[in-house]
Design a protein around this motif. Sequence first.
Motif, short mmCIF file in Angstrom:
data_model
loop_
_atom_site.label_atom_id
_atom_site.label_comp_id
_atom_site.label_asym_id
_atom_site.label_seq_id
_atom_site.Cartn_x
_atom_site.Cartn_y
_atom_site.Cartn_z
N THR A 132 0.77 13.96 1.28
CA THR A 132 -0.30 13.79 1.05
C THR A 132 -0.81 14.45 -0.77
O THR A 132 -1.20 13.97 -1.63
CB THR A 132 -1.31 14.95 1.62
OG1 THR A 132 -2.85 14.95 1.08
CG2 THR A 132 -0.57 15.96 1.57
N THR A 188 -3.23 6.14 5.98
CA THR A 188 -2.89 6.62 3.95
C THR A 188 -3.88 7.62 3.91
O THR A 188 -4.37 8.73 5.06
CB THR A 188 -3.16 5.77 3.45
OG1 THR A 188 -2.88 5.74 1.87
CG2 THR A 188 -4.87 5.31 3.39
N ASN A 189 -3.73 8.12 2.95
CA ASN A 189 -4.71 9.78 2.89
C ASN A 189 -6.10 8.92 2.11
O ASN A 189 -5.80 8.20 1.99
CB ASN A 189 -4.15 10.15 0.87
CG ASN A 189 -2.83 10.95 1.73
OD1 ASN A 189 -1.48 11.12 0.24
ND2 ASN A 189 -2.88 11.65 2.62
N SER A 213 1.05 9.18 -2.65
CA SER A 213 0.20 9.53 -1.26
C SER A 213 -0.40 8.50 -0.70
O SER A 213 -0.17 7.67 -1.21
CB SER A 213 -1.29 9.85 -2.52
OG SER A 213 -1.35 10.88 -2.87
N GLY A 214 -0.27 8.88 1.00
CA GLY A 214 -0.16 8.31 2.28
C GLY A 214 1.07 7.78 1.79
O GLY A 214 1.56 6.82 2.89
N THR A 221 -12.38 7.58 7.64
CA THR A 221 -11.57 8.71 6.80
C THR A 221 -11.92 9.70 7.68
O THR A 221 -12.84 9.47 9.19
CB THR A 221 -12.19 8.65 5.57
OG1 THR A 221 -13.14 9.96 5.44
CG2 THR A 221 -12.37 7.43 4.75
N ASP A 223 -6.98 15.16 4.44
CA ASP A 223 -6.83 13.77 3.63
C ASP A 223 -6.09 12.48 4.56
O ASP A 223 -5.04 12.41 4.47
CB ASP A 223 -6.19 14.75 2.49
CG ASP A 223 -6.24 13.11 1.30
OD1 ASP A 223 -6.70 12.85 1.42
OD2 ASP A 223 -5.54 14.11 0.64
N LEU A 224 -6.97 11.97 5.24
CA LEU A 224 -6.37 11.17 6.43
C LEU A 224 -7.33 10.19 6.09
O LEU A 224 -8.48 10.20 6.52
CB LEU A 224 -5.96 11.35 7.73
CG LEU A 224 -4.38 11.80 7.85
CD1 LEU A 224 -4.44 13.04 9.33
CD2 LEU A 224 -3.29 11.75 7.28
#
Length: 341
Positions: free
Chosen positions: A218, A92-93, A202-203, A120, A126-127
């Motif tokens: 994202t 996900t983000n 998002s994600g 993370t 942004d992962l």
Amino acid sequence: MESSLRRWLILAVILALFVGAIGGAFAGGTAAYLLLKGQPSPIELTVTEEELSTINVVQRVSPAVVTIISTGQLKTALGSGVIIDERGYIVTNEHVVDNYSTFGVILANGEERAATLIGTDYPFTDLAVIKIEGSGLPTAELADSDNLVVGQRVVAIGSPLGEFPNTVTTGVISGLHRRWKVDGIFYENLIQTDAAINPGNSGGALVSSQGEVIGINTFIIRTTEWGEFVQGIGFAIPSNTVRDIATQLIEEGRVSRPFLGIRHQDLEEGAYVLFVSPGAPAAQAGLEVHDIILSMGDYSIDEENPLLNVLMKFQPNDTVTLTIIRQGTEMEVEVTLAERQ
């Protein structure tokens, strides 16, 4: 005589009623037939090859797309995620899980499960990866994003607003290798798409017409810096980046990134040092508060190349020469980068 006449009259009335009933039925049936004959036949709905392709993609990938509920102190965030490992690992983000302590996942079939945060890659991408318990879960396949072409049709699957799970939108790849600055770092090599992406998406998955995930959605651009509204510009992190980062998070719980050990403010030219962490590589190299870092190795630091983007070009344990300005004097210091924990 009167009795005989009465009988004839009764028979005549009965016969008249009988004939009338038959005639009415015939007339009614004829009218109904003519009425129906005048109505157009129902139109048979057909599915085009393009529509069938989209349907097949959705049926293949949607079971692996989930809704994520992140809960913290007095706040809740909603987002999407993609199961990439049947053991329950979900990518996900980072901004979906950032600064939250409790995570829940709603599967495509409506089942709810608790999740734990694995790790993370903040602030570099942004992962993030979370995990739910289970085995044999539906998964999505990550494509080779190096083979993407502008103009390819794509499908975005996610949970906009957290209220509409596994919503499907379509579009094309509008651009490749895009970069966009977020929180002091340029996210690079992004996929640009015009497929509708909304808060909560998002994600979620950006999918090719072959049913493979080519990116993780994202963010979108809503307005320009002057306040003008923007439509149809969304970005996804390419699947090759997703695979690399997710694999490290699953196997190691973190991503191998270089660590300098400062807090800084990016300038038009250089990075202004706000804080030096005691014992960190920067401190060991003699870096001080108020120094301005002009370059690392052969890479200048400026608005288009912030410090974090330049730092990403190196590996832990690399020894790098920093060119700095201290109290108006330019000088060089050597620093050996550590691994970010």
